[in-house]
Design a protein around this motif. Sequence first.
Motif, PDB file in Angstrom:
ATOM      1  N   LYS A  80       1.085  -1.251  -0.182  1.00 38.85           N
ATOM      2  CA  LYS A  80       0.113   0.109  -0.258  1.00 38.85           C
ATOM      3  C   LYS A  80       1.035   1.135   0.309  1.00 38.85           C
ATOM      4  O   LYS A  80       0.828   2.250   0.871  1.00 38.85           O
ATOM      5  N   GLY A  81       1.843   1.197  -0.507  1.00 39.42           N
ATOM      6  CA  GLY A  81       2.621   2.819  -0.797  1.00 39.42           C
ATOM      7  C   GLY A  81       3.904   2.358   0.392  1.00 39.42           C
ATOM      8  O   GLY A  81       4.498   3.499  -0.268  1.00 39.42           O
ATOM      9  N   ALA A  82       4.378   1.811   1.121  1.00 41.57           N
ATOM     10  CA  ALA A  82       4.541   2.217   1.943  1.00 41.57           C
ATOM     11  C   ALA A  82       6.174   1.236   1.245  1.00 41.57           C
ATOM     12  O   ALA A  82       6.084  -0.221   1.123  1.00 41.57           O
ATOM     13  N   LEU A 111       1.859  -9.304   0.048  1.00 38.19           N
ATOM     14  CA  LEU A 111       3.307  -8.101  -0.151  1.00 38.19           C
ATOM     15  C   LEU A 111       3.681  -7.796  -1.554  1.00 38.19           C
ATOM     16  O   LEU A 111       3.569  -9.558  -2.161  1.00 38.19           O
ATOM     17  N   THR A 112       4.114  -7.792  -1.919  1.00 34.07           N
ATOM     18  CA  THR A 112       4.747  -7.068  -3.173  1.00 34.07           C
ATOM     19  C   THR A 112       6.436  -6.991  -3.265  1.00 34.07           C
ATOM     20  O   THR A 112       6.776  -6.301  -2.352  1.00 34.07           O
ATOM     21  N   LEU A 113       6.877  -8.259  -3.362  1.00 36.86           N
ATOM     22  CA  LEU A 113       9.121  -8.402  -2.919  1.00 36.86           C
ATOM     23  C   LEU A 113       9.576  -7.499  -4.602  1.00 36.86           C
ATOM     24  O   LEU A 113       8.758  -8.387  -5.785  1.00 36.86           O
ATOM     25  N   ILE A 114      10.056  -6.953  -4.627  1.00 36.00           N
ATOM     26  CA  ILE A 114      10.786  -6.394  -5.692  1.00 36.00           C
ATOM     27  C   ILE A 114      12.329  -6.724  -5.901  1.00 36.00           C
ATOM     28  O   ILE A 114      12.999  -6.079  -4.652  1.00 36.00           O
ATOM     29  N   ILE A 115      13.265  -6.637  -6.681  1.00 35.35           N
ATOM     30  CA  ILE A 115      13.781  -7.445  -6.638  1.00 35.35           C
ATOM     31  C   ILE A 115      14.874  -7.249  -8.078  1.00 35.35           C
ATOM     32  O   ILE A 115      14.297  -7.255  -8.615  1.00 35.35           O
ATOM     33  N   THR A 168       8.319  -6.044  11.296  1.00 35.70           N
ATOM     34  CA  THR A 168       7.314  -5.946   9.961  1.00 35.70           C
ATOM     35  C   THR A 168       6.098  -5.917   9.438  1.00 35.70           C
ATOM     36  O   THR A 168       5.626  -4.664   9.079  1.00 35.70           O
ATOM     37  N   ALA A 169       5.748  -6.693  10.323  1.00 36.56           N
ATOM     38  CA  ALA A 169       3.908  -6.921  10.602  1.00 36.56           C
ATOM     39  C   ALA A 169       3.839  -5.553  10.714  1.00 36.56           C
ATOM     40  O   ALA A 169       2.377  -4.966  10.094  1.00 36.56           O
ATOM     41  N   ARG A 170       4.328  -5.226  12.368  1.00 30.75           N
ATOM     42  CA  ARG A 170       4.247  -3.822  12.727  1.00 30.75           C
ATOM     43  C   ARG A 170       3.728  -2.998  11.705  1.00 30.75           C
ATOM     44  O   ARG A 170       2.858  -1.859  11.648  1.00 30.75           O
ATOM     45  N   ARG A 171       5.160  -2.177  11.235  1.00 35.49           N
ATOM     46  CA  ARG A 171       5.492  -1.494  10.196  1.00 35.49           C
ATOM     47  C   ARG A 171       4.588  -1.101   9.199  1.00 35.49           C
ATOM     48  O   ARG A 171       3.590  -0.295   8.832  1.00 35.49           O
ATOM     49  N   PHE A 172       4.125  -2.434   8.635  1.00 32.41           N
ATOM     50  CA  PHE A 172       2.876  -2.806   7.423  1.00 32.41           C
ATOM     51  C   PHE A 172       1.480  -2.949   7.735  1.00 32.41           C
ATOM     52  O   PHE A 172       0.544  -2.267   7.170  1.00 32.41           O
ATOM     53  N   ARG A 173       1.123  -2.953   9.022  1.00 33.40           N
ATOM     54  CA  ARG A 173       0.036  -3.423   9.907  1.00 33.40           C
ATOM     55  C   ARG A 173      -1.073  -4.334   9.361  1.00 33.40           C
ATOM     56  O   ARG A 173      -1.529  -4.469   8.348  1.00 33.40           O
ATOM     57  N   ILE A 174       0.362  -5.571   8.878  1.00 32.71           N
ATOM     58  CA  ILE A 174      -0.161  -6.119   7.805  1.00 32.71           C
ATOM     59  C   ILE A 174      -0.852  -7.814   8.943  1.00 32.71           C
ATOM     60  O   ILE A 174       0.128  -7.873   9.870  1.00 32.71           O
ATOM     61  N   ASN A 175      -1.646  -8.503   8.739  1.00 30.93           N
ATOM     62  CA  ASN A 175      -0.925  -9.928   8.808  1.00 30.93           C
ATOM     63  C   ASN A 175      -1.521 -11.365   8.320  1.00 30.93           C
ATOM     64  O   ASN A 175      -1.045 -11.147   7.458  1.00 30.93           O
TER      65      ASN A 175
END
Length: 414
Positions: A106-108, A165-169, A153-160
């Motif tokens: 979500k942009g983060a 997520l999107t991984l950019i490599i 990481t979960a707290r920073r993104f507020r996800i469960n």
Amino acid sequence: MFRPLSIFIGSRYTRAKRRNHYISFISLTSMIGLALGVLAMIVVLSVMNGFQKEMSARILGMVPHATLVGVQPLDDWRAVASKAEANPQVLAAAPFSELEGMLSYKGAMQSVQINGVDPQEEPKVSIIGEHIVQGRLDDLKPGGFGVVIGEITARRFRINVGDKLTLIIPEASSAPGGITPRMQRLNVVGVFKVGAELDGNLALIHVADAAAMQRMQPGQVQSVRLALKDLYQAPQVAAALAGQLGQGYRASDWTQTQGSLFSAMKMEKTMIGLLLLLIVAVAAFNIIATLIMVVADKGGDIAILRTLGATPGQIMATFVVQGSIIGVIGTSIGVVLGVIAALNVSSLVGWLERISGQHIFSSDVYFISNLPSELQGADVLLIAVAALSLSFLATLYPSWRAAQIQPAEALRYE
């Protein structure tokens, strides 16, 4: 029982009630200060040992002790693991891959290190299975592109669990910029919490999914991860195993990735120990003031002893004995109280938290929720020897001054 004259008189001076009560007060404060300094050093160094052990267990339980990396992707990692496990220093081996990229939600965005692991083999070389707080490690399925993320990481993104997520490599390409980003959608299947920085910069995926992202063939892995008996032998063991496997392999170990952290903790312990030693030194050198006043108070006694045949060496030894007794008593009290405090500091902090109703070490703020303590005999011995040595050195100058007293001068006004 026979005792040398210096020991007999020195111990008598220590026990005797003096006409000048101020001298007795200074002696008592020197003893108490020495005891408190020794106590503080033992407790603080024990707590630092506890922190270092806790961080070592958590961080080094998550990162590889050593890895054997092939120049080319490994087609049969089990053959490499079997050769490695033949070494008595190796406890277990598991397939392992590493990627670096960015997680986006979500942009983060945040940077992350992705470890490709086998959920069946990973518990043999890692403590991750003991620290999963949501979901399960076994939910990482090949081809499912699931991910286990850290609690920070979960707290920073507020996800469960269940969110995506999107991984950019980054990937090298022939494009003008030289690098083309690749994106992969990941499904959160678990959250871990080990109580270290790894909670915010580490994520786990299945080793087969990591191979697909690295454009490897099915079944290939990047490296083999090793768990060792003695962590501090990791560089030697890893290098020896890479040499046995041949030219196509290289080794890496935890000292290359985490060595600076543990060197910093060791340096911190050394510097704090030296600073606390200054407290002990101040208390020990109070003995100088005590003995100088005792020498002035006992000038007539010293002159009489000299006229009766006592040598300057015996006079000097008398006051060395007196000062050393103060040092021995203060150090002994400090060691006993310090050992008791170091063994019970965790319980004491817990009791204070219950009484005050406040969490001194809140798990929301700190990586640990209690105050660890590990008492090491070598530290206690070193502290005791340092305190006794400083106490002995503090006696030399006043004792030398006492030995220089001339009987005629001291008795002139008696």
